[in-house]
Write a protein that holds these residues in place. Structure first.
Motif, PDB file in Angstrom:
ATOM      1  N   PRO A  77       0.789  -1.209   0.056  1.00  0.00           N
ATOM      2  CA  PRO A  77       0.163   0.189  -0.079  1.00  0.00           C
ATOM      3  C   PRO A  77       0.757   1.084  -0.084  1.00  0.00           C
ATOM      4  O   PRO A  77       1.821   1.256   0.629  1.00  0.00           O
ATOM      5  CB  PRO A  77      -0.948  -0.267   1.318  1.00  0.00           C
ATOM      6  CG  PRO A  77      -0.960  -1.567   1.566  1.00  0.00           C
ATOM      7  CD  PRO A  77       0.585  -2.141   1.306  1.00  0.00           C
ATOM      8  N   ALA A  78       0.396   2.245  -0.599  1.00  0.00           N
ATOM      9  CA  ALA A  78       1.193   3.663  -0.752  1.00  0.00           C
ATOM     10  C   ALA A  78       1.307   4.222   0.481  1.00  0.00           C
ATOM     11  O   ALA A  78       2.560   4.610   0.837  1.00  0.00           O
ATOM     12  CB  ALA A  78       0.277   4.556  -1.776  1.00  0.00           C
ATOM     13  N   ALA A  79       0.382   4.088   1.335  1.00  0.00           N
ATOM     14  CA  ALA A  79       0.417   4.677   2.667  1.00  0.00           C
ATOM     15  C   ALA A  79       1.746   4.028   3.520  1.00  0.00           C
ATOM     16  O   ALA A  79       2.278   4.684   4.674  1.00  0.00           O
ATOM     17  CB  ALA A  79      -0.774   4.494   3.405  1.00  0.00           C
ATOM     18  N   VAL A  80       1.886   2.887   3.341  1.00  0.00           N
ATOM     19  CA  VAL A  80       3.041   1.836   3.994  1.00  0.00           C
ATOM     20  C   VAL A  80       4.434   2.386   3.298  1.00  0.00           C
ATOM     21  O   VAL A  80       5.311   2.354   4.057  1.00  0.00           O
ATOM     22  CB  VAL A  80       2.819   0.530   3.934  1.00  0.00           C
ATOM     23  CG1 VAL A  80       3.871  -0.237   4.643  1.00  0.00           C
ATOM     24  CG2 VAL A  80       1.383   0.270   4.708  1.00  0.00           C
ATOM     25  N   GLY A  81       4.443   2.349   2.011  1.00  0.00           N
ATOM     26  CA  GLY A  81       5.722   2.370   1.162  1.00  0.00           C
ATOM     27  C   GLY A  81       6.172   3.977   1.109  1.00  0.00           C
ATOM     28  O   GLY A  81       7.543   4.073   1.006  1.00  0.00           O
ATOM     29  N   PRO A  90      11.591   2.710   4.921  1.00  0.00           N
ATOM     30  CA  PRO A  90      12.232   1.510   5.226  1.00  0.00           C
ATOM     31  C   PRO A  90      11.701   0.283   4.887  1.00  0.00           C
ATOM     32  O   PRO A  90      12.594  -0.539   4.307  1.00  0.00           O
ATOM     33  CB  PRO A  90      12.596   1.416   6.843  1.00  0.00           C
ATOM     34  CG  PRO A  90      12.530   2.998   7.256  1.00  0.00           C
ATOM     35  CD  PRO A  90      11.465   3.586   6.293  1.00  0.00           C
ATOM     36  N   ALA A  91      10.401   0.200   4.992  1.00  0.00           N
ATOM     37  CA  ALA A  91       9.807  -1.152   4.498  1.00  0.00           C
ATOM     38  C   ALA A  91       9.652  -1.212   2.856  1.00  0.00           C
ATOM     39  O   ALA A  91      10.047  -2.208   2.354  1.00  0.00           O
ATOM     40  CB  ALA A  91       8.368  -1.153   4.966  1.00  0.00           C
ATOM     41  N   LEU A  92       9.688  -0.038   2.389  1.00  0.00           N
ATOM     42  CA  LEU A  92       9.860  -0.024   0.896  1.00  0.00           C
ATOM     43  C   LEU A  92      11.025  -0.350   0.446  1.00  0.00           C
ATOM     44  O   LEU A  92      11.388  -1.106  -0.614  1.00  0.00           O
ATOM     45  CB  LEU A  92       9.386   1.129   0.329  1.00  0.00           C
ATOM     46  CG  LEU A  92       9.356   1.325  -1.297  1.00  0.00           C
ATOM     47  CD1 LEU A  92       8.468   0.405  -1.888  1.00  0.00           C
ATOM     48  CD2 LEU A  92       8.678   2.721  -1.818  1.00  0.00           C
ATOM     49  N   LEU A  93      12.198   0.183   0.902  1.00  0.00           N
ATOM     50  CA  LEU A  93      13.753  -0.039   0.719  1.00  0.00           C
ATOM     51  C   LEU A  93      13.853  -1.261   0.773  1.00  0.00           C
ATOM     52  O   LEU A  93      14.606  -1.966  -0.029  1.00  0.00           O
ATOM     53  CB  LEU A  93      14.395   1.035   1.499  1.00  0.00           C
ATOM     54  CG  LEU A  93      14.209   2.411   1.173  1.00  0.00           C
ATOM     55  CD1 LEU A  93      15.151   3.301   2.001  1.00  0.00           C
ATOM     56  CD2 LEU A  93      14.668   2.846  -0.372  1.00  0.00           C
ATOM     57  N   LYS A  94      13.437  -1.873   2.011  1.00  0.00           N
ATOM     58  CA  LYS A  94      13.565  -3.372   1.995  1.00  0.00           C
ATOM     59  C   LYS A  94      13.026  -4.419   1.050  1.00  0.00           C
ATOM     60  O   LYS A  94      13.611  -5.120   0.570  1.00  0.00           O
ATOM     61  CB  LYS A  94      12.967  -3.745   3.383  1.00  0.00           C
ATOM     62  CG  LYS A  94      13.498  -5.129   4.041  1.00  0.00           C
ATOM     63  CD  LYS A  94      12.969  -5.525   5.269  1.00  0.00           C
ATOM     64  CE  LYS A  94      13.207  -6.975   5.795  1.00  0.00           C
ATOM     65  NZ  LYS A  94      12.710  -7.329   7.297  1.00  0.00           N
ATOM     66  N   LYS A  95      11.704  -4.224   0.449  1.00  0.00           N
ATOM     67  CA  LYS A  95      11.278  -4.709  -0.495  1.00  0.00           C
ATOM     68  C   LYS A  95      11.877  -4.573  -1.722  1.00  0.00           C
ATOM     69  O   LYS A  95      12.213  -5.517  -2.552  1.00  0.00           O
ATOM     70  CB  LYS A  95       9.703  -4.475  -0.554  1.00  0.00           C
ATOM     71  CG  LYS A  95       8.939  -4.992  -1.531  1.00  0.00           C
ATOM     72  CD  LYS A  95       8.716  -6.319  -1.262  1.00  0.00           C
ATOM     73  CE  LYS A  95       7.615  -6.955  -2.067  1.00  0.00           C
ATOM     74  NZ  LYS A  95       7.475  -8.490  -1.855  1.00  0.00           N
ATOM     75  N   LEU A  96      12.361  -3.349  -2.170  1.00  0.00           N
ATOM     76  CA  LEU A  96      13.039  -3.204  -3.438  1.00  0.00           C
ATOM     77  C   LEU A  96      14.170  -3.918  -3.085  1.00  0.00           C
ATOM     78  O   LEU A  96      14.832  -4.583  -4.279  1.00  0.00           O
ATOM     79  CB  LEU A  96      13.408  -1.571  -3.511  1.00  0.00           C
ATOM     80  CG  LEU A  96      12.049  -0.852  -3.747  1.00  0.00           C
ATOM     81  CD1 LEU A  96      12.347   0.644  -3.938  1.00  0.00           C
ATOM     82  CD2 LEU A  96      11.403  -1.332  -5.102  1.00  0.00           C
TER      83      LEU A  96
END
Length: 701
Positions: A77-81, A90-96
């Motif tokens: 979700p955009a609100a999380v990333g 940090p959650a988005l960077l970890k996923k990437l």
């Protein structure tokens, strides 16, 4: 995208012959399916090869690399990333990072609605799989999924590594055009070398130049016809040609032809013979021993009688075949001598004298011995004979049933169980039994498979019906019924046999009475009451049989939902329903019948008028329907009793107009209890009249 043809061959030790055809088809199919799934093949022609020592597949138009694919992947979700300022969390960077990406791709991420909230999506390009990667995966999958009857374990040359496969593998060929594809399986690395015939190859190894030269090189240099179908066709051609030169006909046996095809790489058909004195033995014995033990093709004359000549399919083509012919003739002679010895010895003791010995042969630990079983079958066959004919037929069926299992104690049947019944007929004739009893002993096993013939006379019919009914009732009664795809006692085949005899021989024997009589021949307390289960089981088989005859599921359901006990009349009912369904009134009457059934179902417990009272009719539509029911119903019933089901149903079409008018003008569920009961009674009479042949409501859409 340029493509080339692909060849893959796995060279092994001799594969199990009865499984070779299926192994070859499965290997080729899995390789082709996996390459297509990997995007390496679009349209292709698959050529399958299977010989005693190889599995291979040739595919046209195979790419060296699959096309790259654009994919869109949902991240989160955009609100999380993203935080409030639009920066990656940090959650988005970890996923990437897990996807091999970094923060540089964040500006290119898409924000799209996913349900009620926005989500982040990443567009990327997945590189296409290379042929090496795709073929390696395809081979691994193909070998893992092969329908191997029994797996072998063997060690590779390193002395440590253990491999599990159907047979030890020695070479692997993988060519894309003329280039070797570097794949590896079973401890083997692919190259272009294979082996031909053990003794007659002109080159060893055979070096395959390119994928398209495989079959040609193997045949020319390796003295091997690699294609199963091509090799089978060549054997069949040679068999017919050799037989024609002798003025004879080779026995037709597709299973034997498949097995021999799986045993030879370079077929060579030769004519052999044995001493004519062996022809005194029943030809079934000689044919079976030649086919089962030696894989020979017996030769028949124009009348279908066995001759003393046979064909052998050799795997070599010597300039002088005399040694091969002589060797095969020497090998078959002891087999035929054994058959003659068994036949001569068995005839020294009559079938009637063998019956006491059946008491020592266990049929089933819960159902007693074969002797007890023969007595049960005899009592049941006697009853069926009385119903079908006379005391003479009943007595003949009784004796045939008592003798029917005696050949199980003979040496010939002990050696060749497939001859049970067949040898019983020969021995019965030798003992002086009437022909009809001898024929019944052989025929009581019929029909043994789909498409098999039925017993040739009434005595055989009685015994065959009794034998199958006793089997069904006995095994259902001890809860040994089929489950799923498991049917160890072939009860489905027995049920179909009973149905085929009742239908094709038009036997006026109600099914419920037959099952009841079969239960009655067992000792009290031996069986549980499984009548309902067995009846349902038989009707399930009947439904399948009717659909095989070409009837629709609706037609079958309409007839069999009434569970008619006269199975011989079911085809006439089905034909009548099909004819009725073509009438213009059929759809409306079927819908009305369904409506009537629903009304009567809801009215259960309210009570119907036992006899319709015309004096209670208030509307003309009631009177018209009642009058039509009286005249049309009587005519339809008379036609039904005569067995003219098509005419009976056709006559009911006259009810369409009064039925439609009744439902348009009459309210059934009125407050007046007597009036309501009278109208329900009228509908009950209508329902009864319309559903004697079949439940017409089942035809409603």
């Amino acid at each position: 995208m340029t493509t080339k043809n692909l060849l893959v061959e796995l060279f092994v030790e001799e594969l199990p012959p009865k499984a070779l055809k299926e192994l070859g088809e499965a290997f080729a199919a899995t390789v082709a399916e996996r390459l297509k799934a990997a995007g390496l093949v679009a349209k292709t022609t698959v050529s399958r090869y299977a010989s005693p020592r190889r599995l291979a597949v040739h595919l046209t138009d195979v790419a060296a690399k699959a096309a790259d694919r654009r994919v869109t992947q949902k991240l989160m979700p955009a609100a999380v990333g993203l935080d409030a300022d639009g920066n990656p969390t940090p959650a988005l960077l970890k996923k990437l990072a897990a996807l091999g990406k970094d923060a540089a791709v964040v500006p290119s991420l898409k924000r799209q609605l996913d349900g009620k909230a926005e989500a982040l999506f990443l567009d990327s390009v997945l590189p296409g799989m290379t042929l090496q990667e795709g073929l390696q995966a395809a081979l691994d999958a193909a070998l893992a999924s092969l329908p191997i009857p029994k797996v072998m374990s063997y060690q590779l040359q390193d002395g440590w590594t253990t491999v599990h496969f159907v047979r030890p593998a020695h070479r692997l060929v993988a060519l894309h055009g003329a280039e070797v594809v570097p794949v590896a399986v079973l401890g083997l690395t692919a190259d272009r070398k294979t082996q031909g015939h053990r003794f007659e190859a002109s080159a060893n190894p055979v070096v395959i130049r390119e994928a398209d030269s495989y079959a040609e090189q193997l045949e020319a240099e390796g003295a091997v016809i690699p294609g199963f179908a091509a090799r089978r066709a060549e054997i069949e051609r040679q068999l017919q040609a050799a037989a024609a030169r002798e003025g004879l006909v080779p026995i037709a046996d597709d299973a034997l032809l498949d097995e021999v095809t799986a045993l030879v790489e370079r077929p060579n058909v030769l004519v052999c013979q044995f001493e004519k004195e062996f022809l005194d033995v029943p030809q079934e014995c000689l044919i079976l021993t030649m086919k089962a033990n030696q894989k020979y093709f017996p030769l028949l004359d124009a009348a279908g009688k066995l001759t003393n000549k046979f064909l052998v399919v050799a795997n070599i083509r010597p300039h002088d075949p005399a040694a091969v012919i002589g060797g095969n003739e020497r090998v078959v002679r002891p087999r035929l001598a054994d058959a003659k010895f068994f036949f001569d010895q068995d005839r020294k003791k009559s079938l009637i004298d063998r019956i006491p010995g059946l008491a020592k042969v266990v049929y089933h630990n819960k159902l007693g011995s074969q002797g007890e079983r023969a007595e049960r079958v005899a009592r049941l066959a006697h009853m069926i004979g009385e119903r079908l004919g006379s005391a003479e037929l009943a007595n003949a069926a009784d004796r045939a049933a008592l003798l029917s299992k005696a050949d199980l104690l003979t040496d010939m049947v002990g050696e060749f169980p497939e001859l049970q019944g067949i040898m019983g007929r020969y021995y019965a004739l030798h003992d002086g039994e009437p022909v009809e009893i001898a024929d019944a002993i052989e025929d009581h096993y019929k029909p043994r498979f789909a498409g098999d013939g039925l017993p040739r006379n009434d005595v055989g019919l009685c015994v065959a019906l009794a034998d199958k009914l006793e089997t069904l009732v006995g095994l259902f009664g001890i809860d040994e019924k089929p489950t799923g795809d498991k049917d160890p006692f072939a009860l489905r085949r027995h049920a179909l046999g009973v149905l085929r005899m009742l239908i094709e021989k038009e036997l006026a024997l109600p099914l419920d009475e037959l099952i009841e009589a079969a239960f009655a021949v067992f000792p009290t307390g031996m069986l549980r009451d499984a009548r309902g289960e067995l009846m349902s089981f038989v009707f399930e088989r009947l439904a399948g049989l009717a659909r095989e005859y070409g009837h629709t599921a609706q037609e079958v359901d309409a007839v069999l939902s009434l569970q008619p006990m006269r199975i011989d009349l079911v085809p006439k009912r089905l034909a009548a329903v099909r004819a009725f369904a073509r009438l213009p009134e059929a759809e409306s009457l079927a819908a009305a019948n369904k409506r009537v059934g629903n009304i009567l179902k809801k009215a259960q417990g309210i009570g119907l008028m036992p006899k319709v009272d015309p004096l209670l009719f208030e509307k003309e539509a009631e009177r018209a329907l009642h009058a039509a029911l009286v005249s049309v119903g009587q005519e339809a019933d008379a036609l039904f009793e005569l067995g003219d089901y098509a005419a009976s149903l056709s006559r009911l079409s006259a009810l369409k107009t009064p039925v439609d008018r009744f439902f348009d003008e009459v309210m059934v569920n009125v407050e007046d209890a007597r009036l309501r009961a009278n109208r329900l009674g009228l509908l009950a009479k209508l329902h009864q009249a319309m559903n004697r042949v079949a439940d017409l409501a089942r035809l409603a859409a």
